[in-house]
Design an enzyme around this catalytic site. Structure first.
Site, mmCIF file in Angstrom:
data_model
loop_
_atom_site.group_PDB
_atom_site.id
_atom_site.type_symbol
_atom_site.label_atom_id
_atom_site.label_comp_id
_atom_site.label_asym_id
_atom_site.label_seq_id
_atom_site.Cartn_x
_atom_site.Cartn_y
_atom_site.Cartn_z
ATOM 1 N N GLU A 129 102.885 47.376 18.763
ATOM 2 C CA GLU A 129 103.608 48.165 17.760
ATOM 3 C C GLU A 129 102.589 48.643 16.727
ATOM 4 O O GLU A 129 101.450 48.161 16.701
ATOM 5 C CB GLU A 129 104.664 47.293 17.075
ATOM 6 N N GLU A 366 94.922 45.178 26.571
ATOM 7 C CA GLU A 366 95.332 43.821 26.983
ATOM 8 C C GLU A 366 94.558 42.754 26.193
ATOM 9 O O GLU A 366 94.199 41.704 26.717
ATOM 10 C CB GLU A 366 95.219 43.639 28.496
ATOM 11 N N GLN A 370 87.107 40.898 21.381
ATOM 12 C CA GLN A 370 87.053 39.858 20.336
ATOM 13 C C GLN A 370 88.176 38.845 20.580
ATOM 14 O O GLN A 370 87.971 37.623 20.511
ATOM 15 C CB GLN A 370 87.219 40.487 18.933
HETATM 16 C C1 LIG Z 1 94.930 53.719 25.920
HETATM 17 C C2 LIG Z 1 95.677 52.485 25.512
HETATM 18 C C3 LIG Z 1 96.670 51.980 26.325
HETATM 19 C C4 LIG Z 1 97.407 50.864 25.924
HETATM 20 N N1 LIG Z 1 98.446 50.415 26.699
HETATM 21 C C5 LIG Z 1 99.286 49.465 26.211
HETATM 22 C C6 LIG Z 1 100.498 49.128 26.903
HETATM 23 O O1 LIG Z 1 100.795 49.660 27.981
HETATM 24 N N2 LIG Z 1 101.348 48.228 26.339
HETATM 25 C C7 LIG Z 1 101.054 47.605 25.165
HETATM 26 O O2 LIG Z 1 101.857 46.794 24.721
HETATM 27 N N3 LIG Z 1 99.910 47.889 24.478
HETATM 28 C C8 LIG Z 1 99.028 48.808 24.985
HETATM 29 N N4 LIG Z 1 97.869 49.121 24.295
HETATM 30 C C9 LIG Z 1 97.599 48.466 23.026
HETATM 31 C C10 LIG Z 1 96.347 47.579 23.045
HETATM 32 O O3 LIG Z 1 96.590 46.406 23.742
HETATM 33 C C11 LIG Z 1 95.934 47.357 21.567
HETATM 34 O O4 LIG Z 1 95.373 48.580 21.110
HETATM 35 C C12 LIG Z 1 94.949 46.225 21.403
HETATM 36 O O5 LIG Z 1 95.572 44.987 21.663
HETATM 37 C C13 LIG Z 1 94.341 46.178 20.006
HETATM 38 O O6 LIG Z 1 95.292 46.316 19.005
HETATM 39 P P1 LIG Z 1 95.060 47.374 17.822
HETATM 40 O O7 LIG Z 1 94.724 48.671 18.471
HETATM 41 O O8 LIG Z 1 96.200 47.330 16.899
HETATM 42 O O9 LIG Z 1 93.745 46.881 17.098
HETATM 43 P P2 LIG Z 1 93.644 45.816 15.894
HETATM 44 O O10 LIG Z 1 94.401 44.575 16.256
HETATM 45 O O11 LIG Z 1 93.986 46.500 14.618
HETATM 46 O O12 LIG Z 1 92.098 45.471 15.924
HETATM 47 C C14 LIG Z 1 91.109 46.285 15.275
HETATM 48 C C15 LIG Z 1 89.754 45.557 15.415
HETATM 49 O O13 LIG Z 1 89.838 44.282 14.758
HETATM 50 C C16 LIG Z 1 89.458 43.247 15.664
HETATM 51 N N5 LIG Z 1 90.227 42.039 15.386
HETATM 52 C C17 LIG Z 1 91.579 41.924 15.170
HETATM 53 N N6 LIG Z 1 91.913 40.651 14.957
HETATM 54 C C18 LIG Z 1 90.765 39.917 15.051
HETATM 55 C C19 LIG Z 1 90.445 38.527 14.935
HETATM 56 N N7 LIG Z 1 91.394 37.599 14.706
HETATM 57 N N8 LIG Z 1 89.150 38.152 15.084
HETATM 58 C C20 LIG Z 1 88.178 39.084 15.343
HETATM 59 N N9 LIG Z 1 88.415 40.397 15.462
HETATM 60 C C21 LIG Z 1 89.697 40.809 15.327
HETATM 61 C C22 LIG Z 1 89.783 43.826 17.048
HETATM 62 O O14 LIG Z 1 89.049 43.166 18.072
HETATM 63 C C23 LIG Z 1 89.387 45.282 16.867
HETATM 64 O O15 LIG Z 1 87.994 45.418 17.045
HETATM 65 C C24 LIG Z 1 97.098 50.218 24.700
HETATM 66 C C25 LIG Z 1 96.070 50.726 23.897
HETATM 67 C C26 LIG Z 1 95.383 51.847 24.271
HETATM 68 C C27 LIG Z 1 94.325 52.409 23.346
#
Ligand SMILES: Cc1cc2nc3c(=O)[nH]c(=O)nc-3n(C[C@H](O)[C@H](O)[C@H](O)COP(=O)(O)OP(=O)(O)OC[C@H]3O[C@@H](n4cnc5c(N)ncnc54)[C@H](O)[C@@H]3O)c2cc1C
Length: 388
Positions: A129, A366, A370
């Site tokens: 989300e 997925e 990190q």
């Molecule tokens: C093309 C694409 C397809 C996708 N398909 C799906 C799908 O089919 N279904 C679905 O549910 N999701 C899907 N996703 C979502 C994807 O799983 C998330 O983008 C991913 O889990 C990261 O979440 P975020 O983008 O909010 O990044 P954030 O959680 O905001 O992270 C930003 C940065 O902070 C780092 N970070 C966050 N928390 C920590 C921590 N505790 N310690 C160290 N570093 C941290 C992360 O590693 C990253 O570098 C998709 C994403 C993309 C881009």
């Protein structure tokens, strides 16, 4: 025959690889550049994969599927990704979307949806989300019981193959105070009243796989569309990722192999200083490192697939390790493939820049790498990791 472990594929598994490669050579690779350029769904690949039962190979035979084991599914995804990562999301997302049903769903739910998946209707997975990325338990989508129905409201972001898929596993909170223990999972259909989709995201890579927001506006679904028990949705969602991170590793191995294959062919053809660039030791060392790392990633991925198939206790460690290692290798190897091609590698006239852009997503979705390292460290500190 001795029972000495050979660390080699069985004849059946080799035959699957060959069958998928033949389809990819004919129906996937020839369209990969156009799919990327036009950011369009890989329709030719989708039809060819479905005709051969490779679009959702993990569906058990009991539900009309091909009944591929975890390693066979990995081989299918690896081979497709070698030709086009976008197309490899078809079997990967179908497994991701439907696994919660296979893990936690009632027999009725499995009967109802797995057969239709095997027949070609896609299945997406809606966990993320706007405010629930790495912190996936921070779900704002709400499901409220109303008589013999559940009513869903909320927004999912980054949903792969959204709009193409007929079915969606949707995580939603049924008890906001209980955080992860208050999350339940539901099957929502594309045609349910109140379901709509955002515009496709404009992405760096995997442009042939539509990534869209999914909106739920008072979506009323029958009570029996809940997957398993109320409050267990997050558990099913995390168990699903243990298995499907192995398929992301397969995508990574596939795209890295595709880039290595192209770089090897190019290095033998391209002449500089009166000889093939493959004759220069400086380039040979680069190629050697690429091949060594792809093979290490492949071995870890297949070892993880074995754990996925058996449901071993250390699958969580192995799934995270395979996904993290293989995706880091894919990024390095595809970037080095661009280097092997020099200036030509930097253009869209050659496939390696697309492979480099496509590889990047395997380090992000997925769970970012990190997050994989957090998962691995927790498993190591808890003592959950066997040695072979
Ligand atoms: C093309 C694409 C397809 C996708 N398909 C799906 C799908 O089919 N279904 C679905 O549910 N999701 C899907 N996703 C979502 C994807 O799983 C998330 O983008 C991913 O889990 C990261 O979440 P975020 O983008 O909010 O990044 P954030 O959680 O905001 O992270 C930003 C940065 O902070 C780092 N970070 C966050 N928390 C920590 C921590 N505790 N310690 C160290 N570093 C941290 C992360 O590693 C990253 O570098 C998709 C994403 C993309 C881009």
């Amino acid at each position: 025959m001795s029972d000495y472990p050979m660390y080699a594929l069985s004849e059946e598994h080799q035959a699957i690889r060959e069958a998928v490669r033949a389809i990819c050579d004919a129906k996937v690779a020839p369209f990969a550049a156009e799919v990327d350029e036009q950011a369009r769904y890989p329709r030719e690949a989708a039809e060819a994969l479905q005709a051969a039962d490779f679009h959702a190979p993990h569906v058990p035979e009991a539900y009309g599927g091909a009944g591929a084991d975890a390693l066979a599914t990995v081989l299918v995804i690896e081979e497709i990704a070698r030709a086009d990562v976008s197309a490899s999301l078809i079997p990967a997302v179908n497994k991701l979307g439907s696994l919660p049903v296979m893990i936690g769903g009632s027999e009725e739910l499995k009967q109802k949806y797995l057969g239709r998946l095997a027949a070609g209707e896609g299945f997406s997975y809606c966990l993320s989300e706007p405010d629930a990325g790495s912190d996936a338990a921070n779900q704002k989508t709400r499901a409220v019981r109303d008589g013999d129905a559940w009513v869903l409201n909320g927004t999912k972001r980054w949903i792969s193959n959204a709009g193409e898929s007929e079915f969606y596993t949707v995580l939603a909170t049924t008890d906001p105070d209980a955080r992860s223990k208050g999350i339940s999972a539901f099957v929502v259909e594309k045609g349910d009243a109140g379901v709509s989709f955002g515009a496709p995201e404009k992405k760096l890579g995997i442009k042939g796989s539509p990534t869209r927001e999914v909106y739920f506006d008072n979506v009323r679904i029958p009570a029996d569309r809940i997957i398993g028990e109320e409050g267990k949705g997050f558990e099913y969602a995390m168990k699903t990722l243990d298995h499907t991170r192995v398929t992301i590793a397969a995508q990574a191995v596939g795209v890295a192999q595709g880039a290595l294959d192209y770089a090897l062919g190019y290095a033998k053809e391209r002449q500089q200083f009166g000889k093939a660039i493959a004759d220069f030791q400086g380039l040979q060392f680069l190629l050697a490192d690429m091949g060594m790392k792809v093979e290490a990633a492949r071995q870890l991925t297949y070892a993880a697939a074995g754990r996925s198939e058996r449901g071993d206790a250390d699958l969580t460690f192995f799934g995270a390790a395979a996904k993290c290692f293989a995706s880091d290798v894919a990024m390095e190897v595809t970037t080095n493939a661009v280097q092997v091609l020099g200036g030509y590698g930097y253009t869209r006239d050659y496939p390696v820049e697309r492979m480099m852009r496509d590889a990047k997503i395997t380090q992000i979705y997925e769970g970012t790498n990190q997050v994989q390292r957090i998962v691995m460290a927790r498993q190591l500190l808890a003592g959950v990791q066997s040695e072979i």
